[in-house]
Enzyme design. Structure first.
Site, PDB file in Angstrom:
ATOM      1  N   GLY A  34      -3.304 -12.408  -1.030  1.00 52.11           N
ATOM      2  CA  GLY A  34      -3.689 -13.438  -0.053  1.00 52.11           C
ATOM      3  C   GLY A  34      -4.198 -14.691  -0.779  1.00 52.11           C
ATOM      4  O   GLY A  34      -3.837 -15.822  -0.432  1.00 52.11           O
ATOM      5  N   HIS A  35      -5.044 -14.503  -1.794  1.00 52.40           N
ATOM      6  CA  HIS A  35      -5.524 -15.648  -2.581  1.00 52.40           C
ATOM      7  C   HIS A  35      -4.360 -16.305  -3.331  1.00 52.40           C
ATOM      8  O   HIS A  35      -4.273 -17.528  -3.404  1.00 52.40           O
ATOM      9  CB  HIS A  35      -6.562 -15.191  -3.611  1.00 52.40           C
ATOM     10  CG  HIS A  35      -7.837 -14.676  -3.025  1.00 52.40           C
ATOM     11  ND1 HIS A  35      -8.140 -13.342  -2.981  1.00 52.40           N
ATOM     12  CD2 HIS A  35      -8.887 -15.320  -2.450  1.00 52.40           C
ATOM     13  CE1 HIS A  35      -9.329 -13.184  -2.418  1.00 52.40           C
ATOM     14  NE2 HIS A  35      -9.802 -14.364  -2.081  1.00 52.40           N
TER      15      HIS A  35
END
Ligand code: PAF
Length: 279
Positions: A34-35
């Site tokens: 996600g990052h």
């Protein structure tokens, strides 16, 4: 990639780069895909990419996981560098909140619903640290994940209300193969708890289907979506539901949920509508 730890160092590093665009990805570390999606989005659109890595104490309530929040700066730095981050800002708590610090940002109303109702004061900490990061880095764009839909709405509100002059870019939620939204807190889950947590993604998917099945009546569709999601969650006795509700943030309508599995609290949402609600 350069690592900097003070406001002065960030500003000095960015001074010669101001001719081009600057993108900021604010993070608390423990990087997952996600990052990396946020870093890649920033890399694709900005000349310089800055990520901040700071586990912000003011957004944790007493008794929450501030102390145990996963921290591994070396691993995070490697992933950030591989994902095209140019500058990693890793301040200490004293750098962000020096002795005598007494100014906070409150986004009234919006910050009191859903997450705010369960974590009173959480968004005050988020809004305060985000404004500090915006002032330190002065990015053209800042990148946030859709998974934290209410956080996005709070930050967008503060940017508008305080004329911050940064464009907020929202990046879609990244999920694992079972539909579980990626979160640094997933690291707390045992294998069984991970299975249990999968109910949240399934509940939101079922709720979204119920929403779509009722076009033309926004109130009934919202009630049906939330009731469907709650029914899926109720079928899993090994979790506790904080909420499963439809919320409208500006022009985006989401079905949002928060659950507790063991000692882990997880949130997720699905976007139901990005324009006007059904009539
Ligand atoms: O979403 C997060 O990781 C945090 O809330 C943020 C935006 C980095 C502020 O501390």
């Amino acid at each position: 990639m350069r690592i900097v730890r003070s406001v002065g160092e960030v500003r000095a590093a960015l001074a010669p780069l101001r001719g081009g665009s600057v993108g900021l990805v604010p993070t608390m570390g423990a990087y997952h895909d996600g990052h990396l999606a946020l870093f890649r989005a920033a890399r694709a659109e900005c000349d310089t990419v800055v990520a901040s890595l700071f586990v912000n104490p003011t957004q944790f309530l007493a008794g929450e996981d501030f102390g145990g929040y996963p921290r591994d700066e070396a691993a995070d730095a490697t992933l950030a560098a591989e994902s095209g981050v140019d500058l990693l800002y890793v301040p200490t708590v004293d750098e962000v909140y020096p002795t005598g610090f007494q100014t906070h940002v409150e986004v009234a109303g919006l910050a009191e619903l859903l997450e705010g109702a369960h974590r009173s004061g959480h968004f005050r900490g988020v809004a305060t640290v985000c404004l500090k990061l915006f002032n330190t880095i002065r990015p053209d764009r800042a990148y946030f994940g859709q998974k934290d839909a209410q956080q996005v709405a709070v930050v967008q509100r503060l940017v508008r209300d305080l004329d911050v002059g940064v464009e907020i870019v929202v990046v879609p939620t990244v999920r694992d193969a079972t539909g579980l939204a990626l979160s640094s807190r997933n690291a707390y889950l045992s294998a069984t708890e991970r299975e249990v947590a999968g109910a949240l993604g399934r509940a939101l998917t079922a709720g979204a289907a119920a929403w779509r099945a009722q076009p033309g009546d926004a109130t009934a569709a919202a009630a049906n979506a939330a009731a469907t999601a709650r029914a899926v969650l109720a079928a899993e006795p090994r979790l506790t539901v904080d909420y499963a509700e439809v919320a409208r943030f500006d022009s985006t309508t989401v079905l949002a949920g928060a659950i507790r599995v063991g000692r882990t609290r997880l949130i997720d949402n699905v976007v139901l509508d990005e324009g006007d609600p059904p009539a």
